[in-house]
Design a protein around this motif. Structure first.
Motif, PDB file in Angstrom:
ATOM      1  N   GLU A  41       8.919  13.771  -3.471  1.00 37.14           N
ATOM      2  CA  GLU A  41       7.927  14.816  -3.227  1.00 37.14           C
ATOM      3  C   GLU A  41       7.030  14.480  -2.037  1.00 37.14           C
ATOM      4  O   GLU A  41       6.410  15.372  -1.450  1.00 37.14           O
ATOM      5  N   VAL A  42       6.939  13.209  -1.705  1.00 35.84           N
ATOM      6  CA  VAL A  42       6.047  12.771  -0.626  1.00 35.84           C
ATOM      7  C   VAL A  42       6.771  12.876   0.709  1.00 35.84           C
ATOM      8  O   VAL A  42       7.919  12.466   0.857  1.00 35.84           O
ATOM      9  N   GLN A  43       6.089  13.420   1.699  1.00 35.96           N
ATOM     10  CA  GLN A  43       6.644  13.500   3.054  1.00 35.96           C
ATOM     11  C   GLN A  43       6.406  12.160   3.748  1.00 35.96           C
ATOM     12  O   GLN A  43       5.271  11.774   3.982  1.00 35.96           O
ATOM     13  N   ILE A  44       7.490  11.459   4.086  1.00 37.37           N
ATOM     14  CA  ILE A  44       7.401  10.148   4.724  1.00 37.37           C
ATOM     15  C   ILE A  44       7.831  10.278   6.184  1.00 37.37           C
ATOM     16  O   ILE A  44       8.918  10.764   6.478  1.00 37.37           O
ATOM     17  N   HIS A  45       6.973   9.843   7.090  1.00 34.93           N
ATOM     18  CA  HIS A  45       7.266   9.911   8.519  1.00 34.93           C
ATOM     19  C   HIS A  45       7.274   8.486   9.068  1.00 34.93           C
ATOM     20  O   HIS A  45       6.238   7.825   9.117  1.00 34.93           O
ATOM     21  N   ALA A  46       8.448   7.995   9.443  1.00 41.62           N
ATOM     22  CA  ALA A  46       8.586   6.642   9.984  1.00 41.62           C
ATOM     23  C   ALA A  46       8.523   6.680  11.500  1.00 41.62           C
ATOM     24  O   ALA A  46       9.275   7.432  12.136  1.00 41.62           O
ATOM     25  N   VAL A  47       7.631   5.888  12.079  1.00 41.97           N
ATOM     26  CA  VAL A  47       7.480   5.818  13.532  1.00 41.97           C
ATOM     27  C   VAL A  47       7.736   4.383  13.962  1.00 41.97           C
ATOM     28  O   VAL A  47       6.944   3.482  13.672  1.00 41.97           O
TER      29      VAL A  47
ATOM     30  N   LEU B 295      10.945   4.401  -0.054  1.00 39.40           N
ATOM     31  CA  LEU B 295       9.864   5.239  -0.584  1.00 39.40           C
ATOM     32  C   LEU B 295      10.352   6.617  -0.975  1.00 39.40           C
ATOM     33  O   LEU B 295       9.908   7.198  -1.977  1.00 39.40           O
ATOM     34  N   GLN B 296      11.274   7.183  -0.206  1.00 38.44           N
ATOM     35  CA  GLN B 296      11.813   8.502  -0.557  1.00 38.44           C
ATOM     36  C   GLN B 296      12.597   8.445  -1.858  1.00 38.44           C
ATOM     37  O   GLN B 296      12.618   9.395  -2.630  1.00 38.44           O
ATOM     38  N   ALA B 297      13.228   7.278  -2.117  1.00 41.19           N
ATOM     39  CA  ALA B 297      13.942   7.103  -3.381  1.00 41.19           C
ATOM     40  C   ALA B 297      12.974   6.984  -4.551  1.00 41.19           C
ATOM     41  O   ALA B 297      13.303   7.342  -5.684  1.00 41.19           O
ATOM     42  N   ILE B 298      11.764   6.500  -4.274  1.00 38.55           N
ATOM     43  CA  ILE B 298      10.741   6.369  -5.311  1.00 38.55           C
ATOM     44  C   ILE B 298      10.108   7.712  -5.633  1.00 38.55           C
ATOM     45  O   ILE B 298       9.905   8.062  -6.800  1.00 38.55           O
ATOM     46  N   ASN B 299       9.792   8.488  -4.583  1.00 40.63           N
ATOM     47  CA  ASN B 299       9.127   9.788  -4.797  1.00 40.63           C
ATOM     48  C   ASN B 299       9.541  10.753  -3.698  1.00 40.63           C
ATOM     49  O   ASN B 299       9.002  10.712  -2.586  1.00 40.63           O
TER      50      ASN B 299
ATOM     51  N   ASN C  88       0.825  -1.204   0.000  1.00 37.79           N
ATOM     52  CA  ASN C  88       0.000   0.000   0.000  1.00 37.79           C
ATOM     53  C   ASN C  88       0.861   1.257   0.000  1.00 37.79           C
ATOM     54  O   ASN C  88       0.556   2.242  -0.695  1.00 37.79           O
ATOM     55  N   ALA C  89       1.925   1.239   0.795  1.00 36.43           N
ATOM     56  CA  ALA C  89       2.793   2.412   0.891  1.00 36.43           C
ATOM     57  C   ALA C  89       3.406   2.751  -0.458  1.00 36.43           C
ATOM     58  O   ALA C  89       3.490   3.932  -0.843  1.00 36.43           O
ATOM     59  N   GLU C  90       3.843   1.729  -1.192  1.00 34.69           N
ATOM     60  CA  GLU C  90       4.457   2.001  -2.492  1.00 34.69           C
ATOM     61  C   GLU C  90       3.441   2.562  -3.483  1.00 34.69           C
ATOM     62  O   GLU C  90       3.723   3.524  -4.199  1.00 34.69           O
ATOM     63  N   ILE C  91       2.254   1.976  -3.532  1.00 33.14           N
ATOM     64  CA  ILE C  91       1.228   2.469  -4.456  1.00 33.14           C
ATOM     65  C   ILE C  91       0.891   3.925  -4.166  1.00 33.14           C
ATOM     66  O   ILE C  91       0.814   4.768  -5.073  1.00 33.14           O
ATOM     67  N   LEU C  92       0.695   4.252  -2.889  1.00 32.16           N
ATOM     68  CA  LEU C  92       0.277   5.613  -2.536  1.00 32.16           C
ATOM     69  C   LEU C  92       1.415   6.612  -2.698  1.00 32.16           C
ATOM     70  O   LEU C  92       1.176   7.780  -3.048  1.00 32.16           O
ATOM     71  N   THR C  93       2.638   6.178  -2.454  1.00 29.18           N
ATOM     72  CA  THR C  93       3.784   7.062  -2.687  1.00 29.18           C
ATOM     73  C   THR C  93       3.932   7.353  -4.171  1.00 29.18           C
ATOM     74  O   THR C  93       4.153   8.502  -4.575  1.00 29.18           O
ATOM     75  N   ARG C  94       3.793   6.346  -4.989  1.00 29.82           N
ATOM     76  CA  ARG C  94       3.860   6.556  -6.445  1.00 29.82           C
ATOM     77  C   ARG C  94       2.684   7.404  -6.938  1.00 29.82           C
ATOM     78  O   ARG C  94       2.806   8.121  -7.940  1.00 29.82           O
TER      79      ARG C  94
END
Length: 339
Positions: free
Chosen positions: A95-101, A89-93, A39-45
């Motif tokens: 532009e998307v803000q990724i917050h890892a918890v 995911l940051q390498a994929i896109n 899901n994360a990859e689809i939504l990041t793309r």
């Protein structure tokens, strides 16, 4: 990269306006395993604005068969899944803000994490967390997408607070408990099928196409070529404690959470489920032996040898995890084997 989302905006139900909405939205992902990574990859793309990923585990070799974001290097480094996912995911896109918890999703943590969130994705591997997501969703009026899979079987449900039945409403009619992928195995196509259902629903919600949101509970078995869709609108229960008229959000109450305690003077954690329930020890023993575990037992308990721990499970669901004092690790082992 002006044409980055061109194929997505050509889709008439999204278009330029929908893409602008997508890039302003915040998705909360609980779990970064098979469903979470897909899901994360689809939504990041797809170009969402922000993705928060919550996970307590690290990458292991057994994950690589179905958890698409991870590599052998991540296994070697024992990277936390949330951190490894964020890096990929940051390498994929970018532009998307990724917050890892990197944490266990508790009611207290969830209260902090849901602020400003537009939709929650269930990518967990245990029933307790799913019910907590259900209650936090109802409390804060945030849609969430349930998903689960084991073997070749999968299922998904979209919950819209105030409109659809919640997961607690459906407990009596939908079989959402049972084996886990550690006891029943899993094939990657079943994972991908659930991911497709979940991510499609998320995109509908992000572009605010509410009429397109699925209102049925879907389940399938890819190996047996079965697919079903069950209408659940009549299952909405006005007396439901999670979404009814006098709601109390029972799964946000610590009294209803699984209890874990380090036993004094022993390298052992005791796990006690919130409500006593009898386990069929014979069935469980056969499942675990089929997976290669060394299992011994009697009419009262099973003893399961693992690589570094020994798990003793009693008929009432209580368990002792020997070989650790880490409450989070012990809880994860329990949920992995018993669901």
């Amino acid at each position: 990269m002006d044409d980055r989302y061109s194929r997505q905006t050509l889709f008439p139900h999204i278009g330029i306006e929908g893409q602008e909405k997508i890039r302003t939205k915040h998705v909360l992902m609980i779990g970064a395993g098979a469903l979470g990574s897909g899901n994360a990859e689809i939504l990041t793309r797809a170009g969402i604005g922000k993705l928060t990923i919550v996970d307590r585990d690290y990458v292991e070799a057994s994950n690589l068969q179905r958890q698409q974001l991870y590599t052998e290097e991540d296994v070697e480094a024992k990277l936390p899944k949330a951190a490894a996912a964020a890096k990929r995911l940051q390498a994929i896109n970018s532009e998307v803000q990724i917050h890892a918890v990197i944490t266990d999703a508790t009611p207290e943590k969830m209260e902090d994490l849901v602020e400003g969130v537009d939709v929650i994705i269930d990518a967990t591997d245990n029933f307790e967390t799913r019910m907590m997501i259900n209650d936090i969703s109802q409390k804060h009026q945030i849609p969430w997408i349930y998903g689960g899979c084991v073997g070749s079987f999968g299922m998904s449900l979209t919950v819209i607070p105030g409109k659809t039945p919640c997961l607690n409403c459906l407990l009596k009619t939908i079989p959402i408990q049972g084996m886990t992928c550690d006891t029943g195995g899993i094939i990657a196509p079943a994972v991908q099928m659930v991911i497709s259902h979940q991510s499609a629903e998320v995109l509908k919600i992000l572009v605010e196409d509410w009429d397109a949101v699925r209102t049925s509970f879907v389940s399938f078995d890819l190996w047996r070529n079965q697919y079903s869709s069950m209408k659940v609108s009549k299952a909405k229960d006005s007396g439901c404690l999670s979404c009814g008229e006098n709601r109390t959000y029972p799964y946000l109450d610590s009294e209803n959470m699984m209890k874990s305690t380090v036993l004094c003077g022993r390298d052992t954690v005791q796990i006690r489920p919130p409500h006593q329930h009898d386990i069929h020890l014979g069935d469980l023993s056969r499942q675990l032996k089929a997976l290669g575990y060394s299992v011994k037992g009697n009419p009262y308990l099973l003893s399961i040898e693992m690589e570094e721990q020994r798990l003793v499970i009693f008929k009432d669901g209580r368990a002792l995890i020997h070989g650790t004092k880490d409450l989070t690790q012990a809880k994860a082992i329990y949920q992995r084997l018993l669901g």
